[in-house]
Structures are given as structure tokens and as C-alpha cells.
Design a protein around this motif. Sequence first.
Motif, PDB file in Angstrom:
ATOM      1  N   GLU A 216       0.828  -1.188   0.000  1.00  0.00           N
ATOM      2  CA  GLU A 216       0.000   0.000   0.000  1.00  0.00           C
ATOM      3  C   GLU A 216       0.874   1.254   0.000  1.00  0.00           C
ATOM      4  OE1 GLU A 216      -0.417  -2.453   2.112  1.00  0.00           O
ATOM      5  OE2 GLU A 216      -2.299  -3.353   1.416  1.00  0.00           O
TER       6      GLU A 216
ATOM      7  N   TYR B  32      -7.656   3.459  -6.403  1.00  0.00           N
ATOM      8  CA  TYR B  32      -7.156   3.289  -5.045  1.00  0.00           C
ATOM      9  C   TYR B  32      -8.280   3.540  -4.048  1.00  0.00           C
ATOM     10  CZ  TYR B  32      -2.426   3.492  -6.977  1.00  0.00           C
ATOM     11  OH  TYR B  32      -1.291   3.240  -7.689  1.00  0.00           O
TER      12      TYR B  32
ATOM     13  N   ILE C 287      -8.619   5.219  -0.630  1.00  0.00           N
ATOM     14  CA  ILE C 287      -7.832   6.209   0.099  1.00  0.00           C
ATOM     15  C   ILE C 287      -8.432   6.379   1.489  1.00  0.00           C
ATOM     16  CG2 ILE C 287      -6.918   8.552   0.062  1.00  0.00           C
ATOM     17  CD1 ILE C 287      -7.572   8.555  -2.971  1.00  0.00           C
TER      18      ILE C 287
ATOM     19  N   TYR D 289       3.484   5.171  -2.686  1.00  0.00           N
ATOM     20  CA  TYR D 289       2.696   6.408  -2.661  1.00  0.00           C
ATOM     21  C   TYR D 289       3.157   7.351  -3.774  1.00  0.00           C
ATOM     22  CZ  TYR D 289       0.051  10.304  -0.657  1.00  0.00           C
ATOM     23  OH  TYR D 289      -0.838  11.325  -0.456  1.00  0.00           O
TER      24      TYR D 289
ATOM     25  N   LEU E 253      -2.938   4.319   0.781  1.00  0.00           N
ATOM     26  CA  LEU E 253      -3.546   4.051  -0.527  1.00  0.00           C
ATOM     27  C   LEU E 253      -3.523   2.549  -0.780  1.00  0.00           C
ATOM     28  CD1 LEU E 253      -1.803   6.792  -2.707  1.00  0.00           C
ATOM     29  CD2 LEU E 253      -3.882   7.000  -1.354  1.00  0.00           C
TER      30      LEU E 253
END
Length: 892
Positions: free
Chosen positions: A258, A340, A342, A276, A356
Motif C-alpha cells: 500500500e 485506489y 484512500i 505512494y 492508498l
Amino acid sequence: MDVADANEPVRTAGSGGAVHRRRLPPHLSASFPGLLGGLTAIGLLLALSATGQAGWPVAGSLAAAGGLSLWGARRAATAADATAATAATAATAAASAAAALARSDAALRQARDELALMRARARDFTAASPGWFWETGPDHRYLYLSDRLTAMLGCDPRTVFGLSLFDLGTLVDDAATWAEYRADIEAGRPFHELEVSFEGVDGRDLVLRLSAVPVHGADGRFRGYRGCGVDATAETLALVEARFMQAVVHDAIDSVSEGFVLFSADGRLLICNEQYRRAYPTIADMLTPGRSFSEILRAAAERGGFEGEGDIGAWVEQRLTRHLQHSAPVDGRLSDGRWYRISEHATGTGGVVKILMDITELKTREEELAGQTARLKQTVTALQESELRYRQLVELAPYGIVIWDRAAIRFANGAAAAILGIAADALEGLPLAGFLEEGGALEATLAAGIDDRVADGAAADSGRRLECTALRPSGERRRLEVGATPALYRGEPAVLLVLNDITDRRRVEGELQRAQKMEAVGRMAGGIAHEFNNMLTAIGGFARLAERNPADPVRVLTCVQEIAKASERAAALTGQLLDFSHRRVADERELVAVAPLVRDLRVFLKPLLSAGIDVAILAGDETAHALVNPVTLSQALLNLALNGRDAMPDGGTLTISLAVERPDAAFFARHRDLTPGRYVAIRVSDQGGGVPAAIRDRIWEPFFTTKEPGKGTGLGLWMVYGTAQQAGGAVELEGEEGRGATFAVYLPAADPPAAPAASPGRDLLQVAEGEGAAILLVDDEDSVRRYLRLALEEAGCTVTEAADGLEALERYDGAGGLFDAVVSDVSMPRMNGPELARALEGRNPLLPILFLTGYASKETAAGLTAQAGRQIVMKPVAPERLLQALRDLLAV
């Protein structure tokens, strides 16, 4: 005048060498102690300040003490000056001078007290300091190293630090750093935090930091260094551990799938992993520690993140507010084109964590699922129709289909129910073993490795095939061919069984084999009759010659020996006929002398081979022995000879050879299940056209034949292959196409049996106390009975004769049952041998019985010898064989 200590005597001229204690001038005596104390305090303050160990309270105290000392010195000096002035102007005023001197003494005592106090304070500050102190001369060699350093190192500090400051270079890890510090030392400049590291006497790694200030004399010349040092080991280890943990945390965050970002309470970026940054390729360069969230948002807006109209600042403010509110997770497609989930969360320190989760595949699956749902609705009806068709196929199939989960039958179609003789719905839930002969062993065979084969996704052709006998509830037995395939039943490994009832097929095959055998027997009848006529001619002729001149013992002995030879040949021919017809007990393997067995084939082959075929039998190795079934081996060799005959319709030579050899490595590579060693090789060779290469791999298959319909069953070579396998050997086809064929049968060689050792009195058959055995002899053939009686009486036995079973019972009861054994024929009128044995069992269950018979099936022989104390011997029987069998019975 020389200046000396105020308490030290001074010698002056004109005093006659006498020593007089003189004091300093009043203005010096009064000011010296205060001046000395003030300078000491100020020096100590500078030293502690240089090492960083003097805090504000300590520094203040030292400064105050120094000031007081200087002020006292000043006051003393002023007072001294006043006194001197007064003395100068009023030298005669003794009272005033004495008063001034008293005041000077008081000021001196006060200065000394203040100096002692300052020294005590300096010692206390030094003792309370966590470090140590040191001093060097102008040549940088150590003049002083405090005791605390010695206690901390556990050894002389000079063994670690060397003799001068320049020796510290070996303890500095970085050469460039040491070069900078060395330049400062050589220039006499102050230096701070010089870090050295080394291994202590206790094995621990130590890290120390040194700081120093230069010392200059009144003339400004460099006098050396004064400095201090502290132990930075714990601080350094903590810093290393902190850096390591920081690296571990960053590595862990970079390893997760993630995207991860952490903002501080003031909105500054602290940590951001690569996942990210990949999600935001347009602002990846902005995602660095120290950036504010507002800066990042503004850069995103300016680089295409803001697509609306109006003020960018308002958009940034709105996003910033949403960022701080930590709303529920939202799904969105970011600038890298992927979806994604979030989510943002507050940290305990007021910061924000943003995560994410890549859900692109999930979104794709959702879209695919939406499309598949529609298609699924369309196929449900088709699947239902397909299931109905397959159910009809299964139910109407001519083969039995069963699903067995290794515990019970879970499904059976109508054909399976008909084969097993029970209704289909009644089959479900019943154990499979109850319907099969030797069901437990068959279940283990069918289930072996089924879990592994299901797990490996085994194909349908990877199952097992075997034959077994089914037992119907009615008692009827049916022969089945069973195919077992791995399957799944309710998600668990199971077995799909396909049952084929081959009872009728096996019956037809057996009838066909028997018909062919009878045809072969019929063809052999002429040759066998010819052989028997020859033997009977020899027996009758020699008997007549002996009868014509009985007074000539040599002539009679010669005739009798020839008669015995002819009878042995007749017995061997009869035995072979019984073997061929399976009427003799020879289904099990036994140690066989192979050479005589091969030579005896000539008798059978003579009537079966045409006039244009010559037979060459090369079997001279009498040591060749094998553990084999002699009946099936004879039939196998006969089948190979007949195949060779059929391959030579225009005539030729059929060769049967025998040898004991060690096959080469290539042979055992072809037959990996065989053990290297000695093998008896029997080769049957013809001079026909050979076997075509296209069918060489199929000739061992059952029912495969190249002959015309009705000319062959295709079971001959299959039976040869089975005979070799049963004996633990192999069979191979040798030779090339067009150059004849050679079939080689390999049997594991066995050692010949040891010759029995002769023992004294072996011909006598005696029981306890040396008495001859009492024998009840039963046979319906007079000549056989007379022969057996003579053989037994020669061995010292007492013989009582009977012509059948009923007469034997009368003889037994008449003698009161005083017999040691019974020798009885099996087939007799009125009461046969087995019936006699059952009748005698009621009178004496332990009575030994020896059965004699010309032929007996395996089942018959097993029934006769099932009870202890029973044996069977095949006719014709030699005297030695008869007596040995009786000895074995009586010895039990």
C-alpha cells in the motif's frame, strides 16, 4: 630585594648572616592572597567552560568567588597603599603603622580562607563532573590525566591514548576528520568533540569525546592544552540503534504494497514510501520530507490536479480541510490511472497518516462480474439442460458408474445396480467392500494415492484398472473389470468407478481356450499313441524275453532294467499330459530342473509340427534350475514353438536352446524391476520372416493377433509374458524383421537342490522300539496292490491288504485298529479314499493316511491334505518315494 613567600625567611646583608623573618611590603602582603584566589577561581571557570561541564549555576558561583577575591585583593592593596603613604609621611607614627599592619594581617587571613573555599569548590565541581580532565605541555605530551579516566578504562590511559595528542590519530575512524583536528592541534587552536573509539579491556567498544583550550604564558607563548573528556559510548550506541530502527521502519514501509505517507501535526511531510509516489507521478518530486501539505496540494493543482474553474487557493483550502477531517475511506482513480481506496487517520501526536490501497484489480473484477452476471443468467438454463442430458447418459450407460468416497458408495447408476444385484437407491451409503471378493484389499488398492492424484489434478486416464469378482446378495458371482479415476465428491477426494461385467466374455474366452487345447490334444493323440506303443512294445518284449529264460540272471536283470526305463518314460509322458490338462497339482511355483523339462518338449512337438520342420533342442546344462510353475512354463514354450511353426509355412528349423547367463546392463535398463544376477535363458528361434517393427510393441497385448479369424486367439504370447512375470523374470523378442524371430524367456537362476545324505538303515521303515510299521494297504488294482505290498514288506513293514474302503474298515476293526498308517488309493469302487479317511477319522483322528492317485486337481489335493497327518503322492510311485513319504508321516 628578592620576592619570596610571606612565611619564608629571607637572608639580608649586614645582619651577620642571621636569618630574620621578613614580611612583604604591606601593600603586597595585603593584596597577594586575594589576588591569588581571584585568579584561581577565574582559571577554574575558564577550564570548566572549555569542557562544557560548567553550567550557569557553577559558572556564576565561580565568577562571584573570583570577583570577591579580586575585590578583597584590591581593598587590601588600597589599604596597604594608604598605610605606606601614612608610614612615609609619618614614619614616627608607630601606633598608626601597627594598626595598618593588623588590618593587613586580617585581610591576608580572609584571602587565604577564601582561597581554601574556592579550592574546595573546584574539587567538588570536578568530582561531580561526569568527565575527566587532562593537560599537555607545549610539545603536546600529556602532563596530567585525571584518575577518573584510569578508573573508567581499567588500565593506564597512556596504553590507550599514547604519550601525546598526536597518538589519538589511531583511534579516529575517519582520516579526513583526524586531519582537520590535527591541523588545529598543530596550530594551537582550541578543538571540541574530538571522537575516538576503541575496544576496552573488558571487550566493550568505547567512544570518548575530547575538548581542549590552548594555554598561553604571560609572554603570549603556547604552554600546552588543558581539556576534558566525556564517555559518549551510550549516546553513540543509542544514536546507532535509533538510526537502525529508523532504517528498519523506512524499509518496512517501503516493503508494504500500500502507499503510505505521514504528516506531522503542523502539516509537514515526515515519511513517504515509493508506492505512494508511484500513485502520484506528477508530484512525485514534491513528496519529500519537510514539505507542507499545502505546498504539495498547490503543486498538484498547478500540474493538472485542478480541473475546475475559480480560485486554486480555495480548492487547496477545501482539500486541506478534508485532509484534516479524516473522513471515511473513498475510492478514486489517481494520476497514475489506477484505482485506489484512500483512507486517512489521525496519529496520537496530532499528525495524519494517509494509506492508498490499490483496488484496480478489484474494480476490474467488479466490471467483469457485472458482465458475467448477465451471461450467467443466460447459461443457467443451458447448464440445467446439460445436466439433464448427462444424467440421462449416466443412467442409460451400459457400464456401471459408481462414486465412492472411500467410506461408502455415494452414487450408483442403474447399470451398476444391475451388475451388483441391488436397487440403485439401496446402494447409496453401503460400503463397497461388501460387494467384492477380498473387498478390504481391493478398497486399499483403489484408494491408494487418490489424495495426491486429486491434488495434482490427475487426468481421467491416470486411474487404475483391475479385475475382481463381485458377490451379489443372491450369492451369484460375477467377474468385473473395474476402472478407478480420481474425482471430487462435495469438495472432498473420491473415486469414480466404472464397472464392466465381463463374466460372459471370460466364459467365452475360456471355452475358446479349451477348444483350442482340445484341438491340440487331438492332434497330439496320434503321436502320443505312437510313443505309448513304442514303450509298450519295449515293456512287453523285454518281459517275454525274461520269461523265456528265467535261469539267466544277467539276461533277466537286463530285461527288468529296460522295462523300468520304459515305464519311467511312460510315467513322464503321462505326467506331461496331466500337466497340459491341468489335472495335476502343479499351479504353484517349485524348484524345477529346466534342462529335462525342455528336452521332454520333443514328445509333444513331434505330432504338432509338420514334416518339413526340424526340431533342434540344445539343453545340456543340467545345473539350470529355476523357481517356476512347470505346467505354465511347458505351455509357454509350447506356444512359442507353435508360433515358430506358423512362421515357417515352407519348413525350416525350430531351435530351442538353454543357457545360464548374466544379462548385460542394457537388459536391466529395459527391465528396471529385475535384480541383476544369473538368469536361465530359454530361446525359441525360427527361420521365418520375423515380426514387423510396426507391431513389436503390441505382440504382448491380450487378444492381439495377426492370424486370420478362427486361427488364433491372441492369448499365446500374452500367456508367455504372464508366465515370465509370475516367475520374477522377463521375455524379450530378439532378431530383426526378415531374419526370423527369437523369443527369449529369462528366469532367475536358482541353486540346484542338495543331494539327500544316506543314513544307515534307510530302507527299513520302523516305529518305536525298532518294530516294523503296521500298514493298512487299500487299492482296487491287484497288480498295484501286490507291488506296493512287496515294497513295504522289503522295508520291514507288516501289511494288511484291502480292495476298497468297505473292506479296509472291516480289516481295521478286525485288527482292533492296531495300525501305524494307512496307504490308500483315491479312486475306488463302493467307498473311495476320501470317504474311507472320514470314516477312520471317527475311530482314530490321529491315524496317518498316505493317498495315492494318478491325477488330482488343485482343489482335490487341497481337500485331501487339509488335515494334519495327511499326504498325497502321484502315481506311478517309486519304492523310494513311497517309503520316504511314509517316513515323513510317521515322523510327525
